[in-house]
Design an enzyme around this catalytic site. Sequence first.
Site, PDB file in Angstrom:
ATOM      1  N   GLU A  96      49.710   6.505  70.931  1.00 12.94           N
ATOM      2  CA  GLU A  96      49.612   7.917  70.538  1.00 12.94           C
ATOM      3  C   GLU A  96      48.907   8.707  71.638  1.00 12.94           C
ATOM      4  O   GLU A  96      47.899   8.261  72.166  1.00 12.94           O
ATOM      5  CB  GLU A  96      48.807   8.125  69.236  1.00 12.94           C
ATOM      6  CG  GLU A  96      49.494   7.692  67.984  1.00 12.94           C
ATOM      7  CD  GLU A  96      48.647   7.912  66.736  1.00 12.94           C
ATOM      8  OE1 GLU A  96      47.796   8.836  66.742  1.00 12.94           O
ATOM      9  OE2 GLU A  96      48.788   7.144  65.770  1.00 12.94           O
TER      10      GLU A  96
ATOM     11  N   GLU B 197      44.420   2.073  63.925  1.00  9.07           N
ATOM     12  CA  GLU B 197      43.061   2.613  64.007  1.00  9.07           C
ATOM     13  C   GLU B 197      42.150   2.156  62.868  1.00  9.07           C
ATOM     14  O   GLU B 197      41.671   2.959  62.049  1.00  9.07           O
ATOM     15  CB  GLU B 197      43.092   4.135  64.070  1.00  9.07           C
ATOM     16  CG  GLU B 197      43.852   4.655  65.262  1.00  9.07           C
ATOM     17  CD  GLU B 197      43.787   6.160  65.397  1.00  9.07           C
ATOM     18  OE1 GLU B 197      43.360   6.832  64.443  1.00  9.07           O
ATOM     19  OE2 GLU B 197      44.158   6.673  66.469  1.00  9.07           O
TER      20      GLU B 197
HETATM   21  O1  LIG Z   1      44.981  13.628  64.743  1.00  7.30           O
HETATM   22  C1  LIG Z   1      46.206  13.326  65.301  1.00  7.30           C
HETATM   23  C2  LIG Z   1      46.563  11.868  65.019  1.00  7.30           C
HETATM   24  C3  LIG Z   1      46.864  11.581  63.532  1.00  7.30           C
HETATM   25  O2  LIG Z   1      47.845  12.468  63.046  1.00  7.30           O
HETATM   26  C4  LIG Z   1      47.334  10.122  63.444  1.00  7.30           C
HETATM   27  O3  LIG Z   1      47.782   9.787  62.141  1.00  7.30           O
HETATM   28  C5  LIG Z   1      46.214   9.163  63.814  1.00  7.30           C
HETATM   29  O4  LIG Z   1      46.719   7.892  64.187  1.00  7.30           O
HETATM   30  C6  LIG Z   1      45.351   9.741  64.906  1.00  7.30           C
HETATM   31  N1  LIG Z   1      44.304   9.151  65.466  1.00  7.30           N
HETATM   32  C7  LIG Z   1      43.750  10.054  66.302  1.00  7.30           C
HETATM   33  C8  LIG Z   1      42.543   9.797  67.145  1.00  7.30           C
HETATM   34  N2  LIG Z   1      41.546   9.203  66.389  1.00  7.30           N
HETATM   35  C9  LIG Z   1      40.694   9.900  65.562  1.00  7.30           C
HETATM   36  C10 LIG Z   1      39.398  10.028  65.932  1.00  7.30           C
HETATM   37  C11 LIG Z   1      38.526  10.686  65.094  1.00  7.30           C
HETATM   38  C12 LIG Z   1      38.951  11.187  63.895  1.00  7.30           C
HETATM   39  C13 LIG Z   1      40.277  11.046  63.525  1.00  7.30           C
HETATM   40  C14 LIG Z   1      41.161  10.404  64.374  1.00  7.30           C
HETATM   41  C15 LIG Z   1      44.483  11.187  66.285  1.00  7.30           C
HETATM   42  N3  LIG Z   1      45.479  10.966  65.429  1.00  7.30           N
END
Ligand SMILES: OC[C@@H]1[C@@H](O)[C@H](O)[C@@H](O)c2nc(CNc3ccccc3)cn21
Length: 447
Positions: free
Chosen positions: A352, A167
């Site tokens: 994920e 990401e």
């Molecule tokens: O929030 C849950 C997970 C996080 O624990 C992971 O480390 C990470 O890869 C992850 N990415 C997202 C989705 N993307 C996102 C969008 C906006 C703010 C923060 C994450 C969710 N998550």
Amino acid sequence: MTHKLQFPADFIWGVATSAYQIEGSPLADGAAPSNWHRFCRVPGAVLNGDTGDIACDHYRRWADDVKLMKELGLKAYRFSIAWSRILPNGQGKPNEKGLDFYRNLVDALVANDIEPFVTLHHWDLPIALDDLGGWANRDAAHWFADYAHLMFRTLEGRVQHWTTLNEPWVIMDAGYMHGVHPPGLRSLEKAPVAAHNLLRGHGLAVQAFRADGKGQIGLVVNLEPKYAASNGPEDAAALARAHAYMNRQFLDPVFLGAYPDELAEIFGHDWPRFPEDDLKLIREPIDFLGINYYTRSVVRSDPTAAPLCASPVAQTGAEHTEMKWEVFPAGLKSCLLWVKRRYGDIPLYITENGAAFADPEPKNGRLEDPRRVDYFRTHLRAAHEALQQGANLKGYFAWSLVDNFEWSCGFARRFGLVHVDYATQKRTPKDSASFYRQVIESNGEEI
Ligand SMILES: OC[C@@H]1[C@@H](O)[C@H](O)[C@@H](O)c2nc(CNc3ccccc3)cn21
């Protein structure tokens, strides 16, 4: 009611985690602090002042956790490597004990027929590199490629699936635009430069892999489909900006060799001129794409919300998770099909997908989490519909194996298939773990 869904015979079923979120022991065996080790200590940065100092103690409990994965019937495990264990100064001399940790973990996974999917960088940057400007420093691309090359050689033949970055959009948006992740900057000037250097680092790492690696390499992006709040032209334009900023900003350069035009509009005079050779490097072909999907957003035009001038519209009637993310399975299907339409038939993994809900405490070794079971059920059905409509989907990784450190939310949000009692580190599989085991055993028939 279950549906009899047929997934491909070689479909890969796994779970995902990341180093800083589960390992703990951030300074053990020669490791140096990461940017997140330092950021957690900034007052107010993380809810309740939580840190990853212990987390799920996976650095010490890794062998038992692999046994747990085996018991859950997992076929693959996506995890990340802590750069600051491998190269404490970010570059230069490797730390052999850091390399040993990941050699041992990978060997245990392979011995248990669990396919390792390795993420090279999941946000935790060595502070030595953060102090040199982090991803805003053009040299960061080379630091990352050298680290990647070292890992390709170290785990050669044991790891067949690599991803460069997790990401990059979150690193850029949270770390350089909104300052809620390290390095805590709010800079319209540095954000696009950091994004570009992340992509350059990705490209250089892919080149290093082509020269010296074995297996397949990809990139992991978060995709959040955007829906206009109305049919009006202003909301349509807002949607285009939001979609370009979050969903196309990294995929267009990687697959099409150009940034979306909307980014120059969004960043204005802060939008840099990038050398053509950079775009050629970024476009180095990859073998697969990882998509992290959680939710969608509905956007409206909002001139007060510079620089995007688009704001989310709360979907008050819908179900939401503890992250305040709308539960919207149809968005997963639309993401998968959008990628195929726009970028071609690149093999895809859902790297994920999961949800945080207010789970009860375990009772008599059980924990009922029906909302999480339903979240996985509806999203797996959406993934199957996308498969039926031509998505080149090769696998699915549930987020996450265990409750863990949820970045700025600390330990207050639980995404795990397995509950963690942080006081005792006791692991308790939730009902969703049993559901997922049945999904895997039946290859998706029992969904
Ligand atoms: O929030 C849950 C997970 C996080 O624990 C992971 O480390 C990470 O890869 C992850 N990415 C997202 C989705 N993307 C996102 C969008 C906006 C703010 C923060 C994450 C969710 N998550």
